[in-house]
Enzyme design. Structure first.
Site, short mmCIF file in Angstrom:
data_model
loop_
_atom_site.label_atom_id
_atom_site.label_comp_id
_atom_site.label_asym_id
_atom_site.label_seq_id
_atom_site.Cartn_x
_atom_site.Cartn_y
_atom_site.Cartn_z
CE LYS A 37 -17.08 20.22 59.08
NZ LYS A 37 -15.63 21.74 58.74
N GLY A 72 -9.14 21.41 57.28
CA GLY A 72 -8.68 22.62 56.19
C GLY A 72 -9.41 21.91 55.20
CG ASP A 73 -11.06 19.36 51.70
OD1 ASP A 73 -10.92 18.99 50.51
OD2 ASP A 73 -12.94 19.64 51.16
CB VAL A 89 -13.85 16.13 57.92
CG1 VAL A 89 -14.43 15.84 58.79
CG2 VAL A 89 -12.14 15.20 57.78
CD GLU A 144 -30.11 28.52 61.88
OE1 GLU A 144 -30.12 28.68 61.71
OE2 GLU A 144 -28.72 28.51 63.13
CB CYS A 196 -28.76 32.86 59.50
SG CYS A 196 -28.38 31.91 61.36
CD GLU A 222 -28.11 33.44 54.74
OE1 GLU A 222 -27.74 32.72 54.20
OE2 GLU A 222 -28.21 33.89 55.79
P1 ADP Z 1 -20.39 28.32 53.59
O1 ADP Z 1 -20.14 28.42 52.74
O2 ADP Z 1 -20.48 29.71 54.38
O3 ADP Z 1 -18.20 28.59 54.58
P2 ADP Z 1 -21.04 26.34 54.43
O4 ADP Z 1 -22.59 26.33 54.96
O5 ADP Z 1 -21.00 25.13 53.75
O6 ADP Z 1 -21.05 27.68 54.92
O7 ADP Z 1 -20.25 25.36 55.81
C1 ADP Z 1 -20.71 25.56 57.32
C2 ADP Z 1 -20.24 23.94 57.75
O8 ADP Z 1 -20.42 22.87 56.33
C3 ADP Z 1 -18.43 24.08 57.98
O9 ADP Z 1 -17.80 23.03 59.04
C4 ADP Z 1 -18.18 23.55 56.41
O10 ADP Z 1 -16.63 22.92 56.48
C5 ADP Z 1 -19.39 21.77 56.56
N1 ADP Z 1 -19.59 21.66 54.73
C6 ADP Z 1 -19.24 22.46 53.82
N2 ADP Z 1 -19.21 20.82 52.90
C7 ADP Z 1 -19.90 20.13 53.82
C8 ADP Z 1 -20.77 19.04 52.77
N3 ADP Z 1 -20.06 18.58 51.91
N4 ADP Z 1 -20.70 17.85 53.82
C9 ADP Z 1 -20.64 18.57 55.21
N5 ADP Z 1 -20.02 19.69 55.67
C10 ADP Z 1 -19.80 20.37 54.78
#
Ligand code: ADP
Length: 488
Positions: free
Chosen positions: A182, A215-216, A220, A259, A292, A391
């Site tokens: 994803k 898109g969310d 997922v 990571e 990072c 960060e």
């Molecule tokens: P940022 O906030 O900088 O966009 P994230 O760490 O939230 O970074 O995003 C990294 C990945 O984690 C993306 O693929 C994002 O869609 C996904 N992501 C965001 N929220 C969740 C969640 N609650 N559970 C699993 N994956 C998520």
């Protein structure tokens, strides 16, 4: 000139639209233009992908047939090589990554580095026999067997999307797992491209790799990290989301590889060659600081502080940033408006807390469009200020003065993170002594590069759990089974 990426997901071997028929916009952060549409996967799609991955793991020979895996991964590598000039403009367009970086870490090197994972299939010790052991009066042989973990959910961010997709797919697949990948909503093409190559140019069996776009950002991912059929989550992203993933995975005790963020220190010792080491401080602006492992805190000795600040000021004033298609630029825009606002918010916070802003500090007025932030230099920063602790993920360097080497080490280790770092000195021994005392997963000494397909990368503390790349990274994707059998 339009760049068009693959809009479809890959589920159970088929390139497919979302079950709902919905799509979402892919936006170029340098122009703010919609560059294409992508399948907006939802619950039905991700559950189908998990089901397919589960079935491919449980019911095909993928997990046990190493020759099949070698052949298929070689086809994948060759397919990606063949198509790389199609992908390159897509990465530049959706990531806003400077094109120069696509000839290295963003694209070309990570395709080449897949070979390491393919070769590891032959190098890996899949079975090891321990010496005969007596227990409960019985002498037994013991075999230690390594097996794939099962269904892996790979969740990746938008900063180095294609590279991170491959950093997870390579070892996960070579080790014999099946995967649901994803990507972040900002960078879907870097994943759907791989799905298309897999579907059209490889014999990878249906269900072994699934790509689900959405898109969310969270929906997922929330399902992937809590569905009981998923055995492991391999995640790269923010510490906040990493924490959420651990919580979600706890219910079914998923194995997690994380990571996460960093706030790495670049320690310049007082005998260092300042022209070489301090001037490189502006390299925090590479890819607009969206990495990072970037060393975003520079620690300068009080005895040579003014000299260091002067060098940095000159370096920051000449950073090449702007159009990502220009080979001369090391930085493009930030990924989206939210990230830009976040970075600008940190800059305001730095000013409010008393850090001295020397260069930059605002959205660039050189462009009508795009999420460009000026290369920004803060000096006279105190170790506990927000800009020294959190960060920022933008083109911002904070400079902190220190007294002696012990003081530098204490400041460097005063962090919730522990991802990377750097130390420079005229004395290799002195630099190595400091390096050994820094609590981070990687560190550069006198400009040495730690990155490589065989170098483990990851973090101490809240920078993560586990390692990516190298033998340690490969073995993250393996379980261990011990078989006891009679001596004779
Ligand atoms: P940022 O906030 O900088 O966009 P994230 O760490 O939230 O970074 O995003 C990294 C990945 O984690 C993306 O693929 C994002 O869609 C996904 N992501 C965001 N929220 C969740 C969640 N609650 N559970 C699993 N994956 C998520």
């Amino acid at each position: 000139m339009g760049v068009q990426g693959e809009s479809r997901m890959l589920i159970d071997g088929k390139l497919t639209e979302a079950a709902s028929g919905r799509t979402f916009d892919n936006v170029n952060p340098a122009t703010e233009e919609v560059i294409g549409q992508v399948a907006d996967g939802g619950e039905q799609d991700v559950r189908a992908a998990i089901e397919a991955a589960r079935r491919a793991f449980d019911e095909t020979t993928w997990s046990t047939d190493r020759e099949l895996r070698k052949r298929c991964l070689q086809q994948l590598k060759e397919g990606l090589e063949r198509e790389k000039e199609t992908l390159r403009p897509q990465i530049v367009a959706e990531v806003g990554a400077p094109i120069a970086l696509t000839y290295a870490i963003q694209q070309d090197t990570c395709i080449a580095d897949l070979q390491w994972d393919i070769d590891q299939i032959d190098r890996q010790q899949w079975e090891q026999e321990l010496p005969v052991h007596e227990f409960f009066g019985m002498r037994s042989r013991r075999l230690v067997v390594r097996e794939p973990v099962g269904v892996v959910a790979a969740i990746t961010p938008w900063n180095f999307p294609f590279m991170l997709n491959l950093s997870k797919l390579g070892p996960a697949l070579a080790a014999g797992n099946t995967v649901v990948l994803k990507p972040a909503p900002d960078t879907p093409w870097s994943a759907t491209f791989i799905g298309k190559v897999i579907a059209e140019q490889t014999d990878i069996p249906p269900g072994v790799v699934n790509v689900v776009t959405s898109g969310d950002a969270a929906a997922v991912g929330e399902i992937l990290t809590s569905d009981p059929r998923v055995d492991m989550v391999s995640f790269t992203g923010s510490t906040a989301t990493g924490r959420r993933i651990m919580i979600n995975g706890a219910e079914t005790i998923k194995k997690v590889f994380l990571e996460l963020g960093g706030k790495s220190a670049n320690i310049v010792l007082d005998d260092a060659d300042f022209a070489a080491s301090v001037g490189m401080g502006s390299m925090v602006c590479v890819h607009a600081g969206q990495g990072c492992a970037i060393t975003t805190r520079m620690l300068l000795p009080q005895s040579r502080y003014d000299e260091g600040v002067e060098l940095l000021k000159a370096a920051f004033e000449t950073v090449g940033y702007g159009d990502p298609n220009d080979m001369a630029n090391i930085a493009g825009p930030l990924i989206n408006a939210r990230q830009m606002e976040r970075v600008l918010g940190y800059i305001e916070k730095g000013k409010a807390e008393g850090a001295r802003l020397l260069v930059g500090g605002k959205r660039s007025d050189r462009f009508d469009k795009g999420y460009f932030v000026e290369p920004t230099l803060f000096v006279d920063v105190k170790p506990d200020m927000t800009v020294a602790q959190e960060e920022i993920f933008g083109p911002v360097l904070v400079v902190i003065p220190y007294g002696d080497d012990d003081d530098a080490i204490r400041i460097a280790n005063n962090s919730r993170y522990g991802l990377s770092g750097s130390v420079s000195s005229a004395s290799l021994e002195r630099a190595m002594n400091v390096a050994r005392r820094i609590r981070t997963g990687t560190i550069s000494v006198n400009g040495g590069q730690w990155f490589g397909p065989d170098s483990p990368f990851g973090g101490y503390r809240q920078s993560g759990v586990g390692r990516e790349h190298g033998v340690e990274g490969f073995e993250e994707y393996l379980e261990t089974k011990t078989i006891g059998l009679p001596e004779s």
